[in-house]
Design an enzyme around this catalytic site. Structure first.
Site, mmCIF file in Angstrom:
data_model
loop_
_atom_site.group_PDB
_atom_site.id
_atom_site.type_symbol
_atom_site.label_atom_id
_atom_site.label_comp_id
_atom_site.label_asym_id
_atom_site.label_seq_id
_atom_site.Cartn_x
_atom_site.Cartn_y
_atom_site.Cartn_z
ATOM 1 N N HIS A 190 82.561 20.824 74.439
ATOM 2 C CA HIS A 190 83.517 19.664 74.839
ATOM 3 C C HIS A 190 83.268 18.583 73.984
ATOM 4 O O HIS A 190 81.946 18.088 73.940
ATOM 5 C CB HIS A 190 83.406 19.531 76.242
ATOM 6 C CG HIS A 190 84.212 18.598 76.809
ATOM 7 N ND1 HIS A 190 85.387 18.109 76.317
ATOM 8 C CD2 HIS A 190 83.848 17.386 77.518
ATOM 9 C CE1 HIS A 190 85.911 16.979 76.915
ATOM 10 N NE2 HIS A 190 84.965 16.458 77.542
ATOM 11 N N CYS A 249 87.823 18.382 82.009
ATOM 12 C CA CYS A 249 87.530 18.923 80.608
ATOM 13 C C CYS A 249 87.217 20.670 80.410
ATOM 14 O O CYS A 249 87.179 20.995 79.401
ATOM 15 C CB CYS A 249 86.244 18.181 79.987
ATOM 16 S SG CYS A 249 86.733 16.186 80.178
ATOM 17 N N ASN A 268 87.445 12.021 73.084
ATOM 18 C CA ASN A 268 87.565 13.096 74.152
ATOM 19 C C ASN A 268 88.851 13.219 74.643
ATOM 20 O O ASN A 268 89.727 12.501 75.313
ATOM 21 C CB ASN A 268 86.705 12.524 75.399
ATOM 22 C CG ASN A 268 86.589 13.157 76.620
ATOM 23 O OD1 ASN A 268 87.534 14.169 76.710
ATOM 24 N ND2 ASN A 268 85.698 12.956 77.600
#
Length: 330
Positions: free
Chosen positions: A257, A117, A287
């Site tokens: 994020h 990520c 996500n």
């Protein structure tokens, strides 16, 4: 011979997400979960899922075209392509090479970054450094993922979290005092096992047994990652802002994020930055790993929420366990 460092910034953005929407109500029919459970614990309402025959490079290509159009840059004028992904088209060649060919950017150096990520921020830092010192003048940095391909749809604790998307940014020299001001990157390898795909590499090659045991899907230790995420996002943000010679009150927009709403809220509280300065699209996309920050960035750019002179804070955490935070002046 020494070379003066040039200021480097983002001059164009783009993004793309598949059209298929998978809602929490759809997931209720697949695993033992509920819309209420997912919303209250993650903030996610729906996510996008790529078709089975769609590869990561396909999403990356669409985002790349949008970013290049935004920057008024032709593919053949690119000097560098960096793709951040944990779902490459294949082990090798790198997805950036595949994208280079399909994009028509034959003269561009191309490579991938695999840090989960945090990949997009790592990509910005790497490309920015190469442009700052030369000889590159234009770079394309992309975060692209088809996480649906590595998600265990039988695991109720993790399958509710992830979606597919791509986001891109074009980097080029900008006026002094603009662009990338600072960054903070790091890894905590002692906790690398908290987020991984066990099989498929040289440590545990693919076999009938690894497939049967579902070892080619993402495995995560949620509580451990939660604690790491809040701590690392806060600490690296303080470090990056300090390196830029700024204070938290100078930050106009925070693009974190998009992993979990509770993590973002906890980070905002630790940093003492008003929550309305945080950008979020977690509810609509889930996500999307390396794609989450550029996807959100492109949204606020196109909504004209960012103005010249604004200070942006991009902060992320991911596999490794890693963190990546960057401060830019638009």
């Amino acid at each position: 011979m020494t070379r003066d460092l040039r200021s480097v910034g983002i001059v164009g953005t783009g993004s793309y997400a598949p059209s298929r929407v998978l809602t929490n109500f759809d997931l209720e029919k697949m695993v033992d979960t509920s819309d209420e459970w997912i919303r209250t614990r993650t903030g996610i309402v729906e996510r996008r899922i790529a078709d089975p025959d769609v590869a990561t490079s396909t999403l990356a290509l669409a985002a790349a075209h949008a970013a290049l159009e935004s920057a008024c840059v032709k593919p053949e004028d690119l000097d560098l392509i960096v793709v951040a992904t944990v779902t490459p088209d294949m082990f090798f060649p790198c997805t950036a090479s595949i994208l280079q060919q399909s994009l028509g950017a034959a003269g561009a150096t191309a490579f991938d970054i695999l840090v989960g990520c945090t990949g997009f921020v790592y990509g910005l830092a790497a490309a920015g450094a190469l442009l700052a010192t030369g000889p590159y003048d234009r770079a394309l940095v992309i975060g692209a993922e088809t996480l649906s391909k590595i998600t265990d749809w039988q695991d109720r604790s993790s399958c509710v979290l992830f979606g597919d998307a791509a986001g891109a940014a074009v980097l080029a020299p900008v006026a002094d005092g603009r662009g990338i001001l600072s960054y903070s990157l790091g890894n905590d390898g002692a906790n690398a096992d908290a987020l991984k795909i066990p099989a498929g590499g040289s440590r545990m090659p693919s076999s009938e047994e690894t497939v049967a045991n579902r070892l080619h899907y993402l495995i995560m230790n949620g509580p451990e990652i939660f604690k790491f995420a809040v701590r690392s996002m806060a600490e690296s943000s303080v470090e990056a802002v300090s390196r830029a010679g700024l204070s938290m009150s100078d930050i106009d927009i925070v693009i974190p994020h998009q992993a979990n709403l509770r993590i973002i809220e906890a980070a905002a509280k630790r940093l003492n930055i008003p929550y309305d300065r945080f950008v979020g699209n977690l509810d609509r996309y889930g996500n999307t790993s390396a794609a989450s920050i550029p996807l959100a960035l492109d949204e606020v750019v196109r909504q004209r929420r960012i103005h010249p002179g604004n200070h942006l804070l991009l902060c992320s955490f991911g596999a490794g366990l890693s963190w990546g935070t960057m401060v830019l002046r638009w």
